[in-house]
Every structure is written in structure tokens, then in C-alpha cells.
Design an enzyme around this catalytic site. Structure first.
Site, PDB file in Angstrom:
ATOM      1  N   LEU A 205       0.831  -1.103   0.006  1.00 56.05           N
ATOM      2  CA  LEU A 205      -0.065   0.046   0.227  1.00 56.05           C
ATOM      3  C   LEU A 205       0.820   1.082  -0.082  1.00 56.05           C
ATOM      4  O   LEU A 205       1.962   1.160   0.785  1.00 56.05           O
ATOM      5  CB  LEU A 205      -0.997   0.046   1.255  1.00 56.05           C
ATOM      6  CG  LEU A 205      -1.837   1.283   1.251  1.00 56.05           C
ATOM      7  CD1 LEU A 205      -3.137   0.836   1.920  1.00 56.05           C
ATOM      8  CD2 LEU A 205      -1.330   2.305   2.127  1.00 56.05           C
ATOM      9  N   GLU A 206       0.720   1.997  -1.047  1.00 58.38           N
ATOM     10  CA  GLU A 206       1.549   3.185  -0.964  1.00 58.38           C
ATOM     11  C   GLU A 206       0.818   4.572  -0.950  1.00 58.38           C
ATOM     12  O   GLU A 206      -0.519   4.645  -1.573  1.00 58.38           O
ATOM     13  CB  GLU A 206       2.359   3.215  -2.094  1.00 58.38           C
ATOM     14  CG  GLU A 206       3.645   2.423  -2.145  1.00 58.38           C
ATOM     15  CD  GLU A 206       4.488   2.772  -3.213  1.00 58.38           C
ATOM     16  OE1 GLU A 206       5.693   2.025  -3.390  1.00 58.38           O
ATOM     17  OE2 GLU A 206       4.280   3.261  -4.506  1.00 58.38           O
ATOM     18  N   ASN A 325      -3.770 -10.521 -13.593  1.00 54.28           N
ATOM     19  CA  ASN A 325      -3.778 -11.854 -13.813  1.00 54.28           C
ATOM     20  C   ASN A 325      -5.150 -12.619 -13.832  1.00 54.28           C
ATOM     21  O   ASN A 325      -5.862 -13.082 -13.065  1.00 54.28           O
ATOM     22  CB  ASN A 325      -3.193 -12.607 -12.279  1.00 54.28           C
ATOM     23  CG  ASN A 325      -1.730 -12.304 -12.468  1.00 54.28           C
ATOM     24  OD1 ASN A 325      -1.013 -11.698 -13.311  1.00 54.28           O
ATOM     25  ND2 ASN A 325      -0.941 -12.891 -11.398  1.00 54.28           N
ATOM     26  N   GLY A 374       5.346   0.871  -9.979  1.00 52.84           N
ATOM     27  CA  GLY A 374       6.637   0.887  -9.966  1.00 52.84           C
ATOM     28  C   GLY A 374       7.616   0.099  -8.534  1.00 52.84           C
ATOM     29  O   GLY A 374       6.565  -0.467  -7.834  1.00 52.84           O
ATOM     30  N   MET A 376       9.305   0.780  -4.847  1.00 55.92           N
ATOM     31  CA  MET A 376       9.239   1.483  -3.527  1.00 55.92           C
ATOM     32  C   MET A 376       9.728   2.953  -3.781  1.00 55.92           C
ATOM     33  O   MET A 376       9.458   3.777  -3.074  1.00 55.92           O
ATOM     34  CB  MET A 376       8.942   0.717  -2.289  1.00 55.92           C
ATOM     35  CG  MET A 376      10.565   0.368  -2.201  1.00 55.92           C
ATOM     36  SD  MET A 376      10.459  -0.643  -0.557  1.00 55.92           S
ATOM     37  CE  MET A 376      11.406  -1.841  -0.645  1.00 55.92           C
ATOM     38  N   SER A 380       5.355   5.261  -9.597  1.00 56.89           N
ATOM     39  CA  SER A 380       4.385   4.662 -10.431  1.00 56.89           C
ATOM     40  C   SER A 380       3.738   5.309 -11.499  1.00 56.89           C
ATOM     41  O   SER A 380       4.187   6.671 -11.522  1.00 56.89           O
ATOM     42  CB  SER A 380       3.248   3.967  -9.439  1.00 56.89           C
ATOM     43  OG  SER A 380       3.765   3.325  -8.401  1.00 56.89           O
ATOM     44  N   HIS A 399       2.014  -4.169 -16.693  1.00 56.11           N
ATOM     45  CA  HIS A 399       1.586  -4.046 -15.409  1.00 56.11           C
ATOM     46  C   HIS A 399       2.483  -3.591 -14.268  1.00 56.11           C
ATOM     47  O   HIS A 399       1.968  -3.125 -13.363  1.00 56.11           O
ATOM     48  CB  HIS A 399       1.073  -5.584 -15.031  1.00 56.11           C
ATOM     49  CG  HIS A 399       2.147  -6.305 -14.443  1.00 56.11           C
ATOM     50  ND1 HIS A 399       3.535  -6.481 -15.080  1.00 56.11           N
ATOM     51  CD2 HIS A 399       2.215  -6.970 -13.410  1.00 56.11           C
ATOM     52  CE1 HIS A 399       4.122  -7.408 -14.283  1.00 56.11           C
ATOM     53  NE2 HIS A 399       3.188  -7.650 -13.254  1.00 56.11           N
ATOM     54  N   ALA A 401       6.985  -2.485 -13.345  1.00 51.69           N
ATOM     55  CA  ALA A 401       8.525  -2.280 -13.860  1.00 51.69           C
ATOM     56  C   ALA A 401       8.811  -3.627 -14.413  1.00 51.69           C
ATOM     57  O   ALA A 401       9.740  -3.666 -15.341  1.00 51.69           O
ATOM     58  CB  ALA A 401       9.192  -1.699 -12.887  1.00 51.69           C
ATOM     59  N   LYS A 475       4.840  -2.138   3.100  1.00 53.09           N
ATOM     60  CA  LYS A 475       5.255  -3.260   2.370  1.00 53.09           C
ATOM     61  C   LYS A 475       4.851  -4.507   2.848  1.00 53.09           C
ATOM     62  O   LYS A 475       4.763  -4.846   3.953  1.00 53.09           O
ATOM     63  CB  LYS A 475       6.743  -3.399   2.315  1.00 53.09           C
ATOM     64  CG  LYS A 475       7.432  -3.637   1.007  1.00 53.09           C
ATOM     65  CD  LYS A 475       8.842  -4.321   0.874  1.00 53.09           C
ATOM     66  CE  LYS A 475       8.538  -5.867   1.814  1.00 53.09           C
ATOM     67  NZ  LYS A 475       7.955  -6.688   1.075  1.00 53.09           N
TER      68      LYS A 475
END
Lengths: 476, 153
Positions: A205-206, A325, A374, A376, A380, A399, A401, A475
């Protein structure tokens, strides 16, 4: 991969010419540097996918492709049932419907800077991240059935999410055709305590800030402005999807043999779409898609709770939720004719262009948001589906990097604590239960996401809209 | 095959994790087929943690498959399943393999381990499932066995 093994069509299009048992060419979208960086196994796996019965047009490879199992990660392949087409568990992947959602916070970077540490700590406390973490949600038999049928629609009904989210989730938040009767007791058992969890590995989660805008018109339509802050979640169908993938990979091996399909390698285990195993997999895989959609909706709800506590009055509106996916039934024009195809996207994002009927009205004019995770440290991207993507690769794009080096190589090169300290100096707070996990996911272990999305744009798969940089990373 | 980041070995048996783009290749070897399978399962624990795991609890499992290679995948997936639903890590395995009169193989095993402790074990990632990619069970000229495949993490 040595580019001399390929036919170069243009700057970003390469072909593996059909030889031997290949029914169609392999078609790779990437610049020369990305091609050189790909493992030779990507070539081998792409050529193998091209041998499968009923494959239409080509075995496609996205710019972020790397060596997977069965199909390469970053692989797209469509199959026609009336031509004996197949469905493959290895063509979808074990983490069924793993995907990305981004939510607007309505906040700016300056707002976050005032509360960055308490926000990071509150997110870590609320978001179950990493192996063994739990959300406290435990599904009864009845709830499990309803979740597998209902996806994010179920989650909203249960109070985890908002109904206005649903139109900004693929399939309206609920995958039709799910058949929970095809989901084994073991798969359900594996999921019982895993709803509302992020998982591990490359899941996260970012909190991210808009750093650069490439397309003002589309950015405005998406609600993206410089310095605006988003929350992005990357995760999938957890243990349920993993178990379904495991079981059907096993069941498809004898199914392929019974159907007289000659597999170049057992890792390509597949079953005819119209076979009993193929139909059971579809029912189970669609149930797992619902599980992933529900899971991301629940995690989005948890994020809303945290933001409401740290920034009273704040609301989080969903920009979009994509899965990477999947195998989905879609209509695509092939040689001038509309065809009903089973499109496998493994580590590839659906990317519908402007005007597509399946997009919600608010987005139809500009096209589908394509969310690219992307690493961390590096950032992105938000792309938008391009009209040209339809004829390039059945409206698909990259989808992420993609890894540039294996986990073990990353572990030898970086230490988790040093990675965290370095990122903190750059204004990025990382929270994780595992320092080794941080080292394995170090930013340098990934390809340059900017190069990947630029190649996707040049290849006509999708266009760049905005670049996001991380402020906080929880993470998995 | 020397490029590994983690390994353990005892009395001619051992395991390693080998590089793969996104996932991990587990490899176990030993004097017998059973020992190689035991070591490959130890490699699974090595995927998750570098910390010590104590043999506080034991449980029995079994599986079967038409050939040795498919048996390895079934075995690893059985261990992965028990790790997931019990929330455990395992540090020891006793494996018995018999060939069946109707063809194929049957494996029965005892697993020794303890519940995952998120602080002490600091799990790096989880094993999602074993695959048929780079799947190999073979006997060397010297008579020892090795067993390996790619595991999705």
C-alpha cells in the site's frame, strides 16, 4: 535476449517468426534495451505459448516481461473455443486477479508532510501486511459463498466500501460467471482468515504524490493534478487464488493429454475451454477474481478509516481498480471480424481505449486508467488505454516495472535497513515486518519503470498520463 | 548452479535457493529420494525466513502422483498448504515414498515445526505454490538424488 534472434518490425515491435509447432508468431513490444534485458526464457516461453491450440493472432509480450512459469509474466494470449482453444492456469498465474487500485485523497504533499510519520504508523497498524498478518475478518461458510459470487459488490453490502466505487472497478466490481461450487474446500480453508490482507512479496500500500503530468486533458478527466496525493494498493486473491492455481495446474496436465494436446513442456498444462476441467477452472478462477476484487475493496475501506482518523473530514474516491492476472471473455476484431475470445493476461493490464462500451460514462470519452506499479523508490505511473491498443495486443498493456534481478541477487547487493534509511532521506517512509523482504524488493532490483511505460506508449499499447512518486510504502 | 543465496547441508544432504526472474527455484539433494524431498521442503522454509524454526509440533501428511517429478510438486504444495492454513513454519521432515502396484508413487511424511512468529521469524515472503517449471527429480552417477522446481512467491 539477443535481438538478432527476432525480426524487428519497428522501433518497439519485434517478432519471433513461427517455426516448428508454433501456430502464430510471438510478438514482443519493447525497445532494444528492454529486449536485451529480457531472459532467454521469455523467448522460449513465448514460442511455447504460440504452439497451443486455438491461439489467435500471436503470443504477445509486454515491455515489462520476464521469465514466469508456463506463460511469461507480461504475456497476453487469446484463444478461440471454436478452434479447440485452451485455457491455462499457468497463463493466468497463481495470484489470480492480482491488481492495483488507486484512490484520490483530496490532500496535497504539504498536508501529508505535516503528518507523514503518524500516517505511516497508523497505516501499518491498520493494514495487515506480510505473511501471518490478519485483518480479524473470518468468513463463515455462507459469507464465503456470498463473497465468491459477489466480489466488491459483496464487500460494499457488508459495509466495507462505497457503492459509487463499483463503476470504477473492472466488471462493475463483480465478475459474472463465478461458480463457487468449483472452488475446493482446501482453497476456501486457505482463505478463511485472509480476507482484507495485503499478502507479501511485491504487494504494497503506498501513499503517492503526482510528480509529473504528461497529458493535461486526460489527467483532468482522471482528477489528477500536480502535488495531489493518492493511495495505491497492490494485492490479489490471497490463499484462495494460490490454491485454485495449484490445483488446476495439476488437473490440466491429464486434461491436456486426454484432449490429445502435445505440450512442449509440462509447465504449459492447459485444458480445452469446452472441456469439463476448462469449465471448472473458469468457474473457480472467476470466483477468485471476485475474491481479489472484494479484498482490494476491504483494504481500500481500511485506508479510508485511517485517513479519516488522521485527516478528519477527508474522503477517498476511487480512481480505478485494475486486475493483471486474469482470463476474460472479450470481443475483439480480428481480420475485420468480431471474435469472442478467451484473453489470458498474465502480468498484463487490460487497457481499453476511448469509447469502449465497458467503461463507465465518466471515463468513456478518454479511455481506461491503466495503473502501473513501480518499485518503492522509483515511482508509479497512470496511463490511459489507447485506441491503437486494440489491434496491437487485444487492448492490453504492461503491469509494472518488472524485475531486473532475482530476489537472491537483490539480497546480496542491498541490506533492508540501508534501503529504508536511504529512502527516508529522500522523503519516503517504508514500513515493513521484514528487512530481508525490503532488500528483496529494493528499488534497484526492478527495471526502470519510466523506460517500460515509454516503450508501452511508443508501441501504441497505452499513453502516459501522470507519474507518481511514493511518500509512504507499507510493504507486504 | 553455484549461484545461491541460501543453503544448508548435513551429511551429504542439502538445499539451496537458485535465481529466477520473479520467483524462486528450490533445490534439495541427498543420498536417497526421500532425503532430497526433505531438503527441498527445507528450502521452502528458507524462502520465508532465515531465522531458526523450532520443532515444537508434529503433524502427518500424505500425497500421491503418477511420477516422481509430479510427486515433488504435490509434496511441496502439501507443505505450502499446511504452512498457510496452520500459520506454521517447518524445520524438519521425515519422508517415506513407496511405489504403488497400480503405478505412481505415494508419499507419507511427518512435519516438525512451530507457529509463525512475525517478530522472531520476520517472514520475507510467502510461497504461493510449486510449479512444473524447471521441474527435475534425478539421480546422479554417484547414486545421490536431487529434486528441484520453481516456486511462485
Amino acid at each position: 535476449m539477443d535481438p538478432s534472434r527476432l525480426t524487428r518490425v519497428d522501433e518497439t515491435t519485434w517478432r519471433i517468426e513461427p517455426t516448428g509447432l508454433m501456430r502464430v508468431p510471438g510478438i514482443l513490444y519493447a525497445d532494444e534495451a528492454l529486449i536485451r534485458g529480457m531472459d532467454d526464457k521469455v523467448y522460449e516461453q513465448t514460442a511455447n505459448v504460440a504452439t497451443l491450440p486455438g491461439i489467435v493472432q500471436g503470443a504477445f509480450v509486454m515491455p515489462d516481461a520476464h521469465w514466469g512459469y508456463g506463460f511469461p509474466i507480461g504475456g497476453v494470449a487469446a484463444f478461440a473455443p471454436e478452434e479447440g482453444g485452451v485455457i491455462s492456469a499457468g497463463g493466468v498465474g497463481f495470484d489470480i486477479s492480482c491488481g492495483v487500485r488507486s484512490m484520490h485523497t483530496g490532500l496535497t504533499v504539504a498536508d501529508i508532510r505535516k503528518a507523514q510519520v503518524p500516517l505511516a504508523d497508523a497505516l501499518l497498524a491498520r493494514i495487515p501486511a506480510g505473511l501471518g498478518s490478519q485483518s480479524g475478518i473470518s468468513l463463515s461458510r455462507h459469507d464465503m459463498e456470498a463473497m465468491l459470487h459477489g466480489g466488491a459488490v459483496w464487500a460494499v453490502k457488508e459495509g466495507w466500501g462505497e457503492s459509487k466505487d463499483l463503476e470504477r472497478i473492472e466488471e462493475g466490481g463483480r465478475m459474472a460467471g463465478a461458480d463457487p461450487g468449483c472452488v475446493s474446500a482446501r482453497a476456501r480453508q486457505r482463505q478463511r482468515r485472509e480476507m482484507g490482507t495485503l499478502g507479501s512479496g511485491n504487494h504494497y500500500l503506498e501513499v503517492q504524490a503526482v510528480e509529473e503530468i504528461f497529458d493535461d486533458r486526460v489527467a483532468t478527466a482522471f482528477g489528477l493534478a500536480p502535488d495531489a496525493v493518492l493511495v495505491t494498493i497492490h494485492c490479489g486473491s490471497r490463499g484462495l487464488g494460490h490454491q485454485i492455481g495449484t490445483e488446476f495446474l495439476r488437473d490440466m496436465l491429464p486434461a491436456a493429454s486426454a484432449a490429445g494436446i502435445r505440450l512442449p513442456d509440462r509447465e504449459l498444462a492447459c485444458a480445452p475451454i469446452d472441456s469439463p476441467v476448462g469449465q471448472r477452472y473458469l468457474g473457480a478462477m472467476r470466483s477468485a477474481i471476485n475474491c481479489a476484487l472484494a479484498n482490494r475493496e476491504i483494504l481500500g475501506h481500511f485506508a479510508r478509516e485511517v485517513f479519516a482518523a488522521v485527516f478528519p473530514g477527508s474522503t477517498l474516491d476511487l480512481l480505478f481498480d485494475v486486475s493483471h492476472n486474469t482470463c476474460k471473455v472479450e470481443t475483439h476484431v480480428v481480420d475485420g471480424q468480431p471474435r469472442r475470445l478467451f484473453v489470458h493476461r498474465k502480468g498484463a493490464t487490460r487497457a481499453f481505449g476511448p469509447g469502449h462500451a465497458d467503461l463507465p460514462e465518466a471515463l468513456r470519452r478518454v479511455g481506461q486508467p491503466v495503473l502501473i506499479g513501480g518499485s518503492m523508490g522509483t515511482g508509479s505511473h497512470v496511463l490511459v488505454g489507447a485506441g491503437s491498443g486494440e489491434e496491437r495486443a487485444f487492448s492490453s498493456a504492461c503491469h509494472g516495472a518488472g524485475r531486473a534481478m532475482s530476489r537472491h541477487a537483490a539480497l546480496r547487493r542491498w541490506q533492508g535497513r540501508a534501503v529504508i534509511d536511504d529512502l527516508r532521506r529522500r522523503g519516503i517512509l517504508v514500513r515493513s515486518a521484514s528487512l530481508r523482504g525490503v532488500a528483496e524488493e529494493a528499488p534497484g532490483a526492478y527495471k526502470d519503470v519510466d523506460q517500460v511505460v515509454l516503450a508501452a506508449e511508443r508501441a501504441g499499447l497505452a499513453r502516459r498520463v501522470a507519474r507518481l512518486r511514493p511518500l509512504i510504502c507499507i510493504k507486504g | 548452479m553455484t549461484d545461491c543465496h541460501a543453503k544448508g547441508s548435513v551429511q551429504g544432504a542439502g538445499w539451496s535457493l537458485l535465481p529466477h526472474d520473479a520467483d524462486v527455484l528450490v533445490n534439495g539433494w541427498g543420498a536417497t529420494l526421500e532425503a532430497a524431498f526433505e531438503q527441498a521442503a527445507l528450502a521452502l522454509t528458507g524462502v520465508v525466513t532465515d531465522a531458526l524454526v523450532a520443532p515444537r509440533q508434529a503433524l502427518s501428511v500424505s500425497c500421491s502422483a503418477p511420477d516422481r517429478e509430479l510427486l515433488l510438486v504435490e509434496w511441496l504444495n502439501t507443505v505450502i498448504y499446511e504452512m498457510a492454513v496452520r500459520g506454521m513454519l517447518f524445520c524438519g521432515f521425515q519422508v517415506a515414498i513407496e511405489s504403488l502396484p497400480v503405478g505412481g508413487y505415494h508419499l507419507s511424511a511427518t512435519l516438525f515445526g512451530e507457529p509463525l512468529d512475525r517478530v522472531r521469524h520476520a517472514p520475507a515472503c510467502e510461497a504461493k505454490g510449486a510449479t512444473y517449471t524447471a521441474l527435475q527429480v534425478s539421480r546422479s552417477a554417484a547414486g545421490g538424488w536431487s529434486a528441484s522446481c520453481v516456486v511462485d512467491v
